[in-house]
Motif scaffolding. Structure first.
Motif, PDB file in Angstrom:
ATOM      1  N   THR A 183      48.315  10.767  44.953  1.00  0.00           N
ATOM      2  CA  THR A 183      47.165  11.463  45.325  1.00  0.00           C
ATOM      3  C   THR A 183      47.440  10.405  46.328  1.00  0.00           C
ATOM      4  OG1 THR A 183      46.291  11.858  43.414  1.00  0.00           O
ATOM      5  CG2 THR A 183      45.132  11.549  44.787  1.00  0.00           C
ATOM      6  N   ARG A 184      47.450   8.696  46.702  1.00  0.00           N
ATOM      7  CA  ARG A 184      47.843   7.592  47.018  1.00  0.00           C
ATOM      8  C   ARG A 184      48.048   8.225  48.720  1.00  0.00           C
ATOM      9  NH1 ARG A 184      46.384   1.782  47.448  1.00  0.00           N
ATOM     10  NH2 ARG A 184      48.278   1.124  48.929  1.00  0.00           N
ATOM     11  N   ALA A 185      49.539   8.954  48.413  1.00  0.00           N
ATOM     12  CA  ALA A 185      50.154   8.945  49.329  1.00  0.00           C
ATOM     13  C   ALA A 185      49.662  10.174  50.285  1.00  0.00           C
ATOM     14  CB  ALA A 185      51.635   9.557  49.209  1.00  0.00           C
ATOM     15  N   VAL A 186      49.038  10.744  50.060  1.00  0.00           N
ATOM     16  CA  VAL A 186      48.808  12.144  50.244  1.00  0.00           C
ATOM     17  C   VAL A 186      47.092  11.794  51.274  1.00  0.00           C
ATOM     18  CG1 VAL A 186      46.774  14.397  50.347  1.00  0.00           C
ATOM     19  CG2 VAL A 186      48.889  14.254  49.213  1.00  0.00           C
ATOM     20  N   VAL A 232      46.546   8.295  52.404  1.00  0.00           N
ATOM     21  CA  VAL A 232      46.463   7.509  53.365  1.00  0.00           C
ATOM     22  C   VAL A 232      47.371   8.266  54.930  1.00  0.00           C
ATOM     23  CG1 VAL A 232      48.077   5.696  54.292  1.00  0.00           C
ATOM     24  CG2 VAL A 232      47.199   5.697  51.556  1.00  0.00           C
ATOM     25  N   SER A 233      48.359   8.837  54.503  1.00  0.00           N
ATOM     26  CA  SER A 233      48.821   9.617  55.499  1.00  0.00           C
ATOM     27  C   SER A 233      48.102  10.820  56.018  1.00  0.00           C
ATOM     28  CB  SER A 233      50.115  10.722  54.720  1.00  0.00           C
ATOM     29  OG  SER A 233      49.755  11.087  53.958  1.00  0.00           O
ATOM     30  N   THR A 234      47.421  11.104  55.531  1.00  0.00           N
ATOM     31  CA  THR A 234      45.810  11.990  56.368  1.00  0.00           C
ATOM     32  C   THR A 234      44.975  11.345  56.629  1.00  0.00           C
ATOM     33  OG1 THR A 234      46.535  14.274  53.932  1.00  0.00           O
ATOM     34  CG2 THR A 234      44.312  13.553  55.962  1.00  0.00           C
ATOM     35  N   GLY A 235      44.783  10.027  56.841  1.00  0.00           N
ATOM     36  CA  GLY A 235      44.140   9.237  57.268  1.00  0.00           C
ATOM     37  C   GLY A 235      44.455   8.812  58.761  1.00  0.00           C
ATOM     38  N   VAL A 236      46.616   8.224  58.548  1.00  0.00           N
ATOM     39  CA  VAL A 236      47.423   8.205  59.305  1.00  0.00           C
ATOM     40  C   VAL A 236      46.893   9.185  60.983  1.00  0.00           C
ATOM     41  CG1 VAL A 236      49.078   7.631  60.435  1.00  0.00           C
ATOM     42  CG2 VAL A 236      48.467   6.448  58.377  1.00  0.00           C
ATOM     43  N   ALA A 237      47.294  10.489  60.341  1.00  0.00           N
ATOM     44  CA  ALA A 237      47.520  11.649  60.514  1.00  0.00           C
ATOM     45  C   ALA A 237      45.855  11.990  61.474  1.00  0.00           C
ATOM     46  CB  ALA A 237      48.012  12.797  59.852  1.00  0.00           C
ATOM     47  N   ILE A 238      45.211  12.305  61.309  1.00  0.00           N
ATOM     48  CA  ILE A 238      43.801  12.173  61.383  1.00  0.00           C
ATOM     49  C   ILE A 238      43.101  10.857  62.728  1.00  0.00           C
ATOM     50  CG2 ILE A 238      40.817  11.826  61.374  1.00  0.00           C
ATOM     51  CD1 ILE A 238      41.684  13.154  58.474  1.00  0.00           C
ATOM     52  N   LEU A 239      43.792   9.736  62.009  1.00  0.00           N
ATOM     53  CA  LEU A 239      43.352   9.239  63.721  1.00  0.00           C
ATOM     54  C   LEU A 239      44.290   9.325  65.130  1.00  0.00           C
ATOM     55  CD1 LEU A 239      41.992   6.644  64.446  1.00  0.00           C
ATOM     56  CD2 LEU A 239      43.405   4.910  63.380  1.00  0.00           C
ATOM     57  N   VAL A 240      45.792   9.258  64.560  1.00  0.00           N
ATOM     58  CA  VAL A 240      46.281   9.857  65.650  1.00  0.00           C
ATOM     59  C   VAL A 240      46.494  10.654  66.077  1.00  0.00           C
ATOM     60  CG1 VAL A 240      48.902  10.339  66.086  1.00  0.00           C
ATOM     61  CG2 VAL A 240      48.568   8.558  64.362  1.00  0.00           C
ATOM     62  N   PRO A 253      35.437   3.215  33.569  1.00  0.00           N
ATOM     63  CA  PRO A 253      35.930   5.388  34.026  1.00  0.00           C
ATOM     64  C   PRO A 253      37.387   3.849  34.926  1.00  0.00           C
ATOM     65  CG  PRO A 253      34.336   5.063  35.268  1.00  0.00           C
ATOM     66  CD  PRO A 253      34.365   4.106  34.471  1.00  0.00           C
ATOM     67  N   ALA A 254      38.818   3.951  34.442  1.00  0.00           N
ATOM     68  CA  ALA A 254      40.507   3.733  35.450  1.00  0.00           C
ATOM     69  C   ALA A 254      40.829   4.848  36.147  1.00  0.00           C
ATOM     70  CB  ALA A 254      40.456   3.380  34.497  1.00  0.00           C
ATOM     71  N   LEU A 255      40.395   4.431  37.318  1.00  0.00           N
ATOM     72  CA  LEU A 255      40.446   5.940  38.089  1.00  0.00           C
ATOM     73  C   LEU A 255      42.194   5.689  39.152  1.00  0.00           C
ATOM     74  CD1 LEU A 255      37.971   6.166  38.443  1.00  0.00           C
ATOM     75  CD2 LEU A 255      37.472   6.533  40.663  1.00  0.00           C
ATOM     76  N   GLY A 256      42.524   4.560  38.358  1.00  0.00           N
ATOM     77  CA  GLY A 256      44.435   4.815  38.645  1.00  0.00           C
ATOM     78  C   GLY A 256      45.015   5.126  37.709  1.00  0.00           C
ATOM     79  N   ILE A 257      44.399   5.723  36.911  1.00  0.00           N
ATOM     80  CA  ILE A 257      44.977   6.832  35.931  1.00  0.00           C
ATOM     81  C   ILE A 257      44.834   8.208  35.742  1.00  0.00           C
ATOM     82  CG2 ILE A 257      46.403   7.570  34.528  1.00  0.00           C
ATOM     83  CD1 ILE A 257      46.811   4.974  33.480  1.00  0.00           C
ATOM     84  N   GLN A 258      44.977   9.043  37.343  1.00  0.00           N
ATOM     85  CA  GLN A 258      44.170  10.187  37.589  1.00  0.00           C
ATOM     86  C   GLN A 258      45.878  11.533  37.002  1.00  0.00           C
ATOM     87  OE1 GLN A 258      43.039  10.820  41.992  1.00  0.00           O
ATOM     88  NE2 GLN A 258      42.561   8.848  40.617  1.00  0.00           N
ATOM     89  N   PRO A 259      44.956  12.723  36.672  1.00  0.00           N
ATOM     90  CA  PRO A 259      45.942  14.043  36.384  1.00  0.00           C
ATOM     91  C   PRO A 259      45.409  14.397  37.501  1.00  0.00           C
ATOM     92  CG  PRO A 259      43.744  14.473  35.088  1.00  0.00           C
ATOM     93  CD  PRO A 259      43.518  12.728  35.864  1.00  0.00           C
ATOM     94  N   GLY A 260      44.891  14.528  38.551  1.00  0.00           N
ATOM     95  CA  GLY A 260      44.930  15.248  39.743  1.00  0.00           C
ATOM     96  C   GLY A 260      46.189  15.817  40.429  1.00  0.00           C
ATOM     97  N   ILE A 261      47.281  15.339  40.973  1.00  0.00           N
ATOM     98  CA  ILE A 261      48.030  16.355  41.636  1.00  0.00           C
ATOM     99  C   ILE A 261      49.424  16.361  40.750  1.00  0.00           C
ATOM    100  CG2 ILE A 261      50.064  15.850  43.592  1.00  0.00           C
ATOM    101  CD1 ILE A 261      47.859  15.193  45.363  1.00  0.00           C
ATOM    102  N   ALA A 262      49.638  14.717  40.201  1.00  0.00           N
ATOM    103  CA  ALA A 262      50.640  14.647  38.743  1.00  0.00           C
ATOM    104  C   ALA A 262      50.119  14.488  37.533  1.00  0.00           C
ATOM    105  CB  ALA A 262      51.052  12.815  39.795  1.00  0.00           C
ATOM    106  N   LYS A 263      49.733  15.365  37.113  1.00  0.00           N
ATOM    107  CA  LYS A 263      49.543  15.263  35.417  1.00  0.00           C
ATOM    108  C   LYS A 263      50.249  14.274  34.738  1.00  0.00           C
ATOM    109  CE  LYS A 263      47.381  18.572  32.325  1.00  0.00           C
ATOM    110  NZ  LYS A 263      47.005  19.712  32.157  1.00  0.00           N
ATOM    111  N   GLN A 264      51.435  15.428  34.479  1.00  0.00           N
ATOM    112  CA  GLN A 264      52.250  14.946  34.197  1.00  0.00           C
ATOM    113  C   GLN A 264      52.527  12.987  33.789  1.00  0.00           C
ATOM    114  OE1 GLN A 264      53.333  16.659  31.041  1.00  0.00           O
ATOM    115  NE2 GLN A 264      54.219  14.195  30.388  1.00  0.00           N
TER     116      GLN A 264
END
Length: 151
Positions: A16-19, A21-29, A114-125
């Motif tokens: 999720t972090r990679a998505v 950050v890379s989306t942010g960079v892409a939008i800015l560029v 809530p501990a948002l650092g562990i979230q099943p969003g993209i990587a559930k397992q």
């Protein structure tokens, strides 16, 4: 769980972090490139577009901030706009139930954090494995005999 993770350990939603950050960079560029190619825009308009891209990038960086850091003395929960340090004894239970957006820590003061650092969003397992590891650490550390559980 047969072996506890070595401390200190950081849990964060890496994909999720990679998505974000890379989306942010892409939008800015893209915004910066397009604005520089549009000759009819004045300097003020160009600057406002670039600042808008930077603002979007900043918001996405804030959304990528959550993590849970466990060490010998406790846990630091870093969420989007806040951070809280907990001693191991304060954590009564680590929960990640089906359908939960992230881990919840039941605390000794009767509240839930809530501990948002562990979230099943993209990587559930991965989130399930991280939640189990944090749960095992909390259970081992709250007993008062952490030296028995070090790997």
């Amino acid at each position: 769980m047969s072996e506890l993770p070595a401390l200190p350990v950081t849990f964060r939603p890496s994909r999720t972090r990679a998505v974000l950050v890379s989306t942010g960079v892409a939008i800015l560029v893209v915004l910066t490139t397009v604005v520089m190619l549009l000759e009819q825009l004045g300097p003020g308009e160009r600057l406002s577009f670039i600042l808008t891209g930077a603002l979007i990038f900043g918001v996405l960086l804030m959304l990528a901030r959550p993590k849970v850091v466990a060490d010998e003395t406790g846990v630091t929960v870093v969420n989007i706009a806040s951070s809280r340090r907990l001693a191991w004894a304060e954590i009564l239970q680590v929960n990640l139930r089906p359908g939960d957006p992230w881990v919840f820590l039941n605390l000794s003061d009767g509240t839930s954090l809530p501990a948002l650092g562990i979230q099943p969003g993209i990587a559930k397992q991965r989130a399930i494995e991280d939640a189990r590891a944090l749960r095992a650490l909390a259970e081992a550390r709250s007993t008062g005999h952490p030296e028995e559980h070090q790997g």
